[in-house]
Design a protein around this motif. Structure first.
Motif, short mmCIF file in Angstrom:
data_model
loop_
_atom_site.label_atom_id
_atom_site.label_comp_id
_atom_site.label_asym_id
_atom_site.label_seq_id
_atom_site.Cartn_x
_atom_site.Cartn_y
_atom_site.Cartn_z
N LEU A 1 0.86 -1.18 0.00
CA LEU A 1 0.00 0.00 0.00
C LEU A 1 0.90 1.23 0.00
CD1 LEU A 1 -2.56 -1.14 2.71
CD2 LEU A 1 -2.66 -1.47 0.23
N GLY A 2 0.61 2.16 -0.89
CA GLY A 2 1.49 3.32 -1.01
C GLY A 2 0.74 4.57 -1.41
N GLY A 3 1.43 5.40 -2.16
CA GLY A 3 0.94 6.74 -2.47
C GLY A 3 1.39 7.71 -1.39
N CYS A 4 1.74 8.91 -1.78
CA CYS A 4 2.30 9.88 -0.82
C CYS A 4 1.33 10.19 0.31
CB CYS A 4 2.70 11.16 -1.55
SG CYS A 4 4.06 10.93 -2.72
N ALA A 5 0.05 10.41 -0.01
CA ALA A 5 -0.90 10.77 1.04
C ALA A 5 -1.07 9.63 2.03
CB ALA A 5 -2.24 11.16 0.43
N GLY A 6 -1.19 8.41 1.53
CA GLY A 6 -1.35 7.27 2.41
C GLY A 6 -0.15 7.06 3.31
N THR B 1 16.04 17.54 1.76
CA THR B 1 16.58 16.30 2.30
C THR B 1 17.77 15.84 1.46
OG1 THR B 1 15.01 14.95 1.03
CG2 THR B 1 14.36 15.60 3.26
N LEU B 2 18.75 15.24 2.13
CA LEU B 2 20.02 14.88 1.48
C LEU B 2 20.34 13.40 1.64
CD1 LEU B 2 21.97 17.95 2.90
CD2 LEU B 2 20.93 17.77 0.62
N GLY B 3 19.33 12.56 1.79
CA GLY B 3 19.56 11.13 1.94
C GLY B 3 20.37 10.82 3.17
N ALA B 4 21.43 10.06 2.99
CA ALA B 4 22.27 9.64 4.11
C ALA B 4 23.04 10.80 4.73
CB ALA B 4 23.24 8.55 3.66
N GLU B 5 22.98 11.99 4.11
CA GLU B 5 23.68 13.16 4.64
C GLU B 5 22.78 14.02 5.52
OE1 GLU B 5 26.96 13.39 4.16
OE2 GLU B 5 26.72 11.48 3.08
N GLY B 6 21.54 13.61 5.72
CA GLY B 6 20.65 14.37 6.58
C GLY B 6 19.76 15.34 5.81
N ALA B 7 19.66 16.57 6.27
CA ALA B 7 18.80 17.55 5.62
C ALA B 7 19.29 18.96 5.97
CB ALA B 7 17.35 17.38 6.07
N GLY C 1 10.84 9.59 2.27
CA GLY C 1 10.52 11.01 2.20
C GLY C 1 9.16 11.32 2.80
N ASP C 2 8.21 10.40 2.65
CA ASP C 2 6.88 10.60 3.20
C ASP C 2 6.91 10.53 4.73
OD1 ASP C 2 5.82 10.79 0.61
OD2 ASP C 2 5.57 8.63 0.49
#
Length: 312
Positions: free
Chosen positions: A46-51, A219-225, A251-252
């Motif tokens: 089950l996915g989608g950004c809102a979910g 956001t920078l992945g493994a580098e944080g944000a 990201g969600d």
């Protein structure tokens, strides 16, 4: 008060090809490409950004309201939302399919993806102005193009602060169209790749874009944000994951942390660190809605990662 989550609802069909695409694609024959991959491993998530955002936000103790359009095949997903006690008042059923994402991954983690938007394409039939509950914040995440535009305008008209999260939907918009929504939004979230795309599309730097919103989060992945807010630049550290299994939905989960922190009135360093921790928790699980935690566990992990507790 509640958070309105505008965005996609989708089924993700994920297949694993136990080999390498590069062995089966002939570069000199790419103009007549015809390939078939045997995928003995397949799962449906089950996915989608809102979910995905609503799922994590609910575990944090906030109250998400999803606004989305779905197809006639939504029954399985609806049952899951009932189990999670996530309200469905503003999820409307349309003809056709719920959004469908088909992902084939090889042993190098290369992916071939096809996305069928289905009912998502008419997300504009829902109106923010029909929401009866008091809203403290909202997010406009990837969805149908007109839906993203209309919902942004409606939120601004209603005076509701919102995060604009263009994500995978960014290529649908011109630079001028993106700037219109950014100027309506209170906050803007991007990953590092999307940030480069947005700068190219608008001709503006990140610093210039940051002046148009209360906060710009990259956001920078493994580098944080990095969070540009209040005239400052906050560097948010990454939290090492217990396992790196699947980035889908990270990201969600991060954005759910941002929403929760904003709803609680926390400062940006605290809000960003919570979001970072949630991304780390998610990546250790496959799919966008299979990670689990309670608030006591979350508080303990936050304390261990950052050396201080979350605000009471």
């Amino acid at each position: 008060m509640s958070a309105l989550i505008c965005g996609s609802m989708a089924y993700d069909t994920i297949m694993v090809f136990p080999d390498h695409f590069k062995k089966h694609i002939l570069p000199e024959q790419i103009h007549i490409l015809s390939v078939s991959f045997l995928v003995p491993e397949m799962r449906r998530e089950l996915g989608g950004c809102a979910g995905n955002i609503a799922y994590t936000l609910k575990m944090l103790g906030s109250e998400p309201l999803i606004m989305a359009t779905v197809g006639k095949d939504f029954g399985v997903y609806a049952t899951w939302l009932e189990q999670m006690q996530i309200r469905q008042d503003y999820i409307t059923e349309q003809e056709g399919f719920t959004g469908q994402c088909f992902i084939t991954t090889d042993l190098d983690d290369n992916q071939i993806t096809a996305f069928h938007p289905g009912a998502m394409g008419v997300s504009h039939v829902n109106s923010v102005l029909d929401v009866k509950e008091a809203l403290s914040i909202a997010i406009v995440s990837p969805d149908g193009k007109q839906g993203m535009q209309d919902h942004s305008r409606q939120l601004a008209q209603a005076g509701i602060p919102f995060i604009f999260d263009p994500g995978q939907g960014m290529p649908m918009f011109s630079g001028e169209e993106l700037l219109e929504i950014i100027d309506l939004a209170s906050y803007l979230t991007l990953n590092d790749y999307e940030a480069e795309m947005l700068c190219k599309a608008t001709g503006l730097t990140l610093e210039q874009l940051a002046t148009r919103v209360k906060a710009l989060v990259v956001t920078l992945g493994a580098e944080g944000a990095t969070i540009y807010a209040e005239g400052s630049c906050y560097e948010i550290p990454a939290v090492p994951a217990t396992a790196v299994l699947d980035p889908t939905g990270c990201g969600d989960a991060f954005r759910a942390g941002l929403l929760h922190g904003l709803m609680q009135g926390w400062d940006w360093p605290t809000t960003g660190r919570l979001a970072s921790l949630l991304g780390s928790i998610k990546i250790a699980h496959r799919g966008g809605q299979n990670h689990k935690f309670n608030l006591a566990e979350l508080n303990a992990q936050y304390q261990a990662a950052f050396g201080h507790a979350l605000p009471a």
